[in-house]
Design a protein around this motif. Structure first.
Motif, PDB file in Angstrom:
ATOM      1  N   MET B   1       0.826  -1.212   0.000  1.00  0.00           N
ATOM      2  CA  MET B   1       0.000   0.000   0.000  1.00  0.00           C
ATOM      3  C   MET B   1       0.862   1.263   0.000  1.00  0.00           C
ATOM      4  SD  MET B   1      -3.278  -0.689   0.216  1.00  0.00           S
ATOM      5  CE  MET B   1      -4.372   0.247   1.292  1.00  0.00           C
ATOM      6  N   ARG B   2       0.450   2.245  -0.827  1.00  0.00           N
ATOM      7  CA  ARG B   2       1.176   3.528  -0.848  1.00  0.00           C
ATOM      8  C   ARG B   2       0.188   4.648  -0.511  1.00  0.00           C
ATOM      9  NH1 ARG B   2       2.379   4.063  -6.655  1.00  0.00           N
ATOM     10  NH2 ARG B   2       3.809   5.753  -6.164  1.00  0.00           N
ATOM     11  N   ASN B   3       0.670   5.590   0.293  1.00  0.00           N
ATOM     12  CA  ASN B   3      -0.163   6.708   0.724  1.00  0.00           C
ATOM     13  C   ASN B   3       0.120   7.907  -0.197  1.00  0.00           C
ATOM     14  OD1 ASN B   3      -1.799   8.348   2.253  1.00  0.00           O
ATOM     15  ND2 ASN B   3      -0.526   8.306   4.109  1.00  0.00           N
ATOM     16  N   ILE B   4      -0.909   8.412  -0.868  1.00  0.00           N
ATOM     17  CA  ILE B   4      -0.735   9.527  -1.807  1.00  0.00           C
ATOM     18  C   ILE B   4      -1.355  10.802  -1.226  1.00  0.00           C
ATOM     19  CG2 ILE B   4      -1.166  10.367  -4.166  1.00  0.00           C
ATOM     20  CD1 ILE B   4       0.659   7.829  -4.038  1.00  0.00           C
ATOM     21  N   LYS B   5      -0.524  11.835  -1.140  1.00  0.00           N
ATOM     22  CA  LYS B   5      -0.983  13.149  -0.659  1.00  0.00           C
ATOM     23  C   LYS B   5      -1.206  14.048  -1.873  1.00  0.00           C
ATOM     24  CE  LYS B   5       0.888  17.248   1.651  1.00  0.00           C
ATOM     25  NZ  LYS B   5       2.162  17.910   2.010  1.00  0.00           N
ATOM     26  N   VAL B   6      -2.373  14.690  -1.937  1.00  0.00           N
ATOM     27  CA  VAL B   6      -2.631  15.608  -3.056  1.00  0.00           C
ATOM     28  C   VAL B   6      -2.973  17.012  -2.539  1.00  0.00           C
ATOM     29  CG1 VAL B   6      -3.363  13.906  -4.808  1.00  0.00           C
ATOM     30  CG2 VAL B   6      -5.056  14.817  -3.194  1.00  0.00           C
ATOM     31  N   VAL B   7      -2.598  18.015  -3.316  1.00  0.00           N
ATOM     32  CA  VAL B   7      -2.992  19.396  -3.016  1.00  0.00           C
ATOM     33  C   VAL B   7      -4.010  19.790  -4.077  1.00  0.00           C
ATOM     34  CG1 VAL B   7      -2.226  21.769  -2.682  1.00  0.00           C
ATOM     35  CG2 VAL B   7      -0.728  19.882  -2.030  1.00  0.00           C
ATOM     36  N   LEU B   8      -5.168  20.234  -3.619  1.00  0.00           N
ATOM     37  CA  LEU B   8      -6.312  20.481  -4.505  1.00  0.00           C
ATOM     38  C   LEU B   8      -6.743  21.934  -4.523  1.00  0.00           C
ATOM     39  CD1 LEU B   8      -8.726  17.760  -3.116  1.00  0.00           C
ATOM     40  CD2 LEU B   8      -7.481  17.628  -5.282  1.00  0.00           C
ATOM     41  N   GLU B   9      -7.237  22.333  -5.675  1.00  0.00           N
ATOM     42  CA  GLU B   9      -7.855  23.642  -5.844  1.00  0.00           C
ATOM     43  C   GLU B   9      -9.287  23.354  -6.277  1.00  0.00           C
ATOM     44  OE1 GLU B   9      -5.268  26.737  -8.062  1.00  0.00           O
ATOM     45  OE2 GLU B   9      -6.901  26.286  -9.426  1.00  0.00           O
ATOM     46  N   TYR B  10     -10.279  24.043  -5.721  1.00  0.00           N
ATOM     47  CA  TYR B  10     -11.625  23.906  -6.282  1.00  0.00           C
ATOM     48  C   TYR B  10     -12.447  25.170  -6.138  1.00  0.00           C
ATOM     49  CZ  TYR B  10     -12.485  21.931  -1.533  1.00  0.00           C
ATOM     50  OH  TYR B  10     -12.509  21.695  -0.193  1.00  0.00           O
ATOM     51  N   ASP B  11     -13.332  25.342  -7.099  1.00  0.00           N
ATOM     52  CA  ASP B  11     -14.310  26.417  -7.102  1.00  0.00           C
ATOM     53  C   ASP B  11     -15.536  25.815  -6.430  1.00  0.00           C
ATOM     54  OD1 ASP B  11     -16.488  27.993  -7.756  1.00  0.00           O
ATOM     55  OD2 ASP B  11     -16.033  28.139  -9.889  1.00  0.00           O
ATOM     56  N   GLY B  12     -15.840  26.246  -5.202  1.00  0.00           N
ATOM     57  CA  GLY B  12     -16.889  25.605  -4.406  1.00  0.00           C
ATOM     58  C   GLY B  12     -18.315  25.915  -4.833  1.00  0.00           C
ATOM     59  N   GLU B  32     -13.479  11.050  -5.383  1.00  0.00           N
ATOM     60  CA  GLU B  32     -13.420   9.597  -5.174  1.00  0.00           C
ATOM     61  C   GLU B  32     -13.856   8.841  -6.420  1.00  0.00           C
ATOM     62  OE1 GLU B  32     -15.459   8.417  -1.570  1.00  0.00           O
ATOM     63  OE2 GLU B  32     -13.888   9.264  -0.293  1.00  0.00           O
ATOM     64  N   SER B  33     -14.896   9.317  -7.082  1.00  0.00           N
ATOM     65  CA  SER B  33     -15.366   8.566  -8.253  1.00  0.00           C
ATOM     66  C   SER B  33     -14.340   8.607  -9.389  1.00  0.00           C
ATOM     67  CB  SER B  33     -16.751   9.034  -8.698  1.00  0.00           C
ATOM     68  OG  SER B  33     -16.652  10.267  -9.352  1.00  0.00           O
ATOM     69  N   VAL B  34     -13.616   9.747  -9.513  1.00  0.00           N
ATOM     70  CA  VAL B  34     -12.580   9.848 -10.548  1.00  0.00           C
ATOM     71  C   VAL B  34     -11.383   8.949 -10.203  1.00  0.00           C
ATOM     72  CG1 VAL B  34     -10.869  11.421 -11.584  1.00  0.00           C
ATOM     73  CG2 VAL B  34     -13.267  12.114 -11.411  1.00  0.00           C
ATOM     74  N   VAL B  35     -10.957   8.963  -8.939  1.00  0.00           N
ATOM     75  CA  VAL B  35      -9.814   8.133  -8.542  1.00  0.00           C
ATOM     76  C   VAL B  35     -10.183   6.650  -8.643  1.00  0.00           C
ATOM     77  CG1 VAL B  35      -8.167   7.603  -6.681  1.00  0.00           C
ATOM     78  CG2 VAL B  35      -8.897   9.963  -7.036  1.00  0.00           C
ATOM     79  N   VAL B  45     -11.091   9.117   0.240  1.00  0.00           N
ATOM     80  CA  VAL B  45     -10.186  10.264   0.265  1.00  0.00           C
ATOM     81  C   VAL B  45     -10.456  11.056   1.537  1.00  0.00           C
ATOM     82  CG1 VAL B  45      -9.428  12.344  -0.928  1.00  0.00           C
ATOM     83  CG2 VAL B  45     -10.142  10.372  -2.267  1.00  0.00           C
ATOM     84  N   ILE B  46      -9.393  11.306   2.312  1.00  0.00           N
ATOM     85  CA  ILE B  46      -9.515  12.071   3.560  1.00  0.00           C
ATOM     86  C   ILE B  46      -8.956  13.464   3.309  1.00  0.00           C
ATOM     87  CG2 ILE B  46      -8.701  12.214   5.955  1.00  0.00           C
ATOM     88  CD1 ILE B  46      -8.262   9.019   5.511  1.00  0.00           C
ATOM     89  N   ALA B  47      -9.651  14.513   3.797  1.00  0.00           N
ATOM     90  CA  ALA B  47      -9.169  15.880   3.582  1.00  0.00           C
ATOM     91  C   ALA B  47      -8.856  16.569   4.892  1.00  0.00           C
ATOM     92  CB  ALA B  47     -10.207  16.687   2.824  1.00  0.00           C
ATOM     93  N   PHE B  64      -5.028   9.461   0.123  1.00  0.00           N
ATOM     94  CA  PHE B  64      -5.716   8.188  -0.110  1.00  0.00           C
ATOM     95  C   PHE B  64      -4.666   7.127  -0.396  1.00  0.00           C
ATOM     96  CE2 PHE B  64      -5.612  10.667  -4.052  1.00  0.00           C
ATOM     97  CZ  PHE B  64      -5.016   9.802  -4.953  1.00  0.00           C
ATOM     98  N   PHE B  65      -5.059   5.867  -0.211  1.00  0.00           N
ATOM     99  CA  PHE B  65      -4.122   4.757  -0.408  1.00  0.00           C
ATOM    100  C   PHE B  65      -4.356   4.055  -1.739  1.00  0.00           C
ATOM    101  CE2 PHE B  65      -3.912   5.540   4.080  1.00  0.00           C
ATOM    102  CZ  PHE B  65      -2.586   5.284   4.394  1.00  0.00           C
ATOM    103  N   ILE B  66      -3.236   3.705  -2.393  1.00  0.00           N
ATOM    104  CA  ILE B  66      -3.358   2.945  -3.642  1.00  0.00           C
ATOM    105  C   ILE B  66      -2.435   1.729  -3.574  1.00  0.00           C
ATOM    106  CG2 ILE B  66      -3.850   5.057  -4.953  1.00  0.00           C
ATOM    107  CD1 ILE B  66      -1.107   4.718  -6.321  1.00  0.00           C
ATOM    108  N   GLU B  67      -2.679   0.765  -4.459  1.00  0.00           N
ATOM    109  CA  GLU B  67      -1.833  -0.429  -4.466  1.00  0.00           C
ATOM    110  C   GLU B  67      -0.925  -0.479  -5.703  1.00  0.00           C
ATOM    111  OE1 GLU B  67      -4.856  -3.391  -3.982  1.00  0.00           O
ATOM    112  OE2 GLU B  67      -4.592  -3.473  -1.818  1.00  0.00           O
TER     113      GLU B  67
END
Lengths: 242, 242
Positions: B1-12, B32-35, B45-47, B64-67
């Motif tokens: 398992m690998r832990n992936i950290k992402v930095v996100l921008e969004y227009d709410g 989540e649906s895209v990943v 996905v935890i924020a 989030f974790f990926i394999e």
């Protein structure tokens, strides 16, 4: 009869351009219906520039005739109170009855925003371009466009008899941290000409074209010789001069 | 398992906030649906911050974790290629498996934009306030909020047992030509606390409250003692520190 001149701002994203069309949401259509509701009378609003679908305005100028004696502030506030959030009347003033917002304009100024950084906050109001652009080189291309010239190569012509001249008074690129901003002033603009000029100058900035090619494109008088038309969401009608 | 950290921008604007909800378009739900489509596997996905409906993010952090063994750039590009235009992954990196974007955050930074000039281009990303605000006076109020304090008066409490402390490290207003920008950094934020702090400090800036009242509001430990909660569209989660 009193002639009312208004200065308008609009977010063009959700409009099919300025000009009224059946079944389509257009700036003219929305504005006329709001003014008509206020005056309880059919009217026609004339604008300086008939912006295309998706093109924005910071300072569109329009005029219409009314018979009532409402003062300018009342007219502005009454219209703004009923306009949707994407149109806003910045100023309203009574002007000489001979004034025509389109025919009397001496020049129009457009700006086009190119975003260097991809961002969800910029995408509505700029065109994202991910590669390096040589601003100095693009500005050399700009110099060749100045003055009164035939812009057949850079425009969509509506009829064979159309006057294809434009007299460009100013045009240049400037750069900020995250954006490249193009500003252009001319007596008139042909259909899609600003966005085709940008699409062509970007080829220069990315070294896919030489400065001398600009002269050749102008002389070709053929739309196929110029670059592609960039998307509308980076374009703003900034100001109209009288 | 690998832990992936992402930095996100969004227009709410068009999201019902971060947190997944049935039948609602949320940032977590869309992401989540895209990943999941990319990994062909259910994930969570935890924020760092569960932003409310209409609140934007410049630098939300999630993990989030990926394999699979895809490299970071591939993960970022694959997700971005499938995200809608109002979410964008600015960065993706593999991080220690013990990393938790919410629990490990040392502080969060929010900004709130107040627009002084009404504009169709600002309305999506700022709160228009048409009256004069005394910035120096509001900044005096800010000083009284610094440090670890009970913010019961400025928040919507979820349960009687909830810890209502916040440790504010920085908070101040600064002014540009057309905007007033509030920036605040704290270890944690209670529900709607930033917008209620703004709503209260605006009462100070418009001289409807005295600086000494801020101390009284804090001591009251009663939500009714503070000002109203300002709209979400001016609020941005700017950064998360670890």
């Amino acid at each position: 009869m009193r002639n009312i001149k208004v200065v308008l701002e609009y977010d063009g994203t959700d409009f099919y351009g300025w000009q009224i069309q059946p079944e389509k949401r257009t700036v003219q259509g929305v504005l006329e219906s709001v003014v008509e509701k206020f005056l309880r009378k059919k009217i026609q609003v004339i604008a300086a520039g008939r912006t295309d679908t998706g093109v924005h305005a910071l300072g569109q100028v329009a005029n219409f005739f009314i018979e009532n004696d409402y003062d300018e502030e009342t007219i502005k506030n009454a219209i703004n109170a009923n306009l949707p959030g994407d149109i806003f009347v910045r100023a309203a003033e009574q002007i000489d009855n001979s004034f025509h917002s389109r025919f009397d304009a001496l020049s129009r100024i457009y700006i086009y925003k190119i975003s260097k950084k991809k961002s969800v906050f910029k995408k509505r109001f700029s065109w994202y371009y991910g590669h390096t652009l040589d601003i100095l080189y693009m500005n050399k291309g700009c110099e060749l466009l100045l003055g009164k010239k035939d812009f057949t190569s850079f425009a969509v012509s509506k009829s064979k008899k159309e006057n294809m001249n434009m007299d460009i008074k100013r045009c240049y690129f400037r750069e900020t941290e995250n954006e490249i901003i193009f500003e252009i002033e001319a007596d008139r603009f042909l259909h899609k000409s600003v966005r085709t000029i940008i699409g062509t100058l970007v080829l220069l900035g990315s070294k896919n074209l030489d400065v001398v090619d600009i002269e050749k494109i102008l002389q070709a008088k053929d739309r196929r010789s110029a670059g592609s038309t960039t998307p509308p969401h980076g374009l703003f009608l900034k100001e109209v001069k009288y």
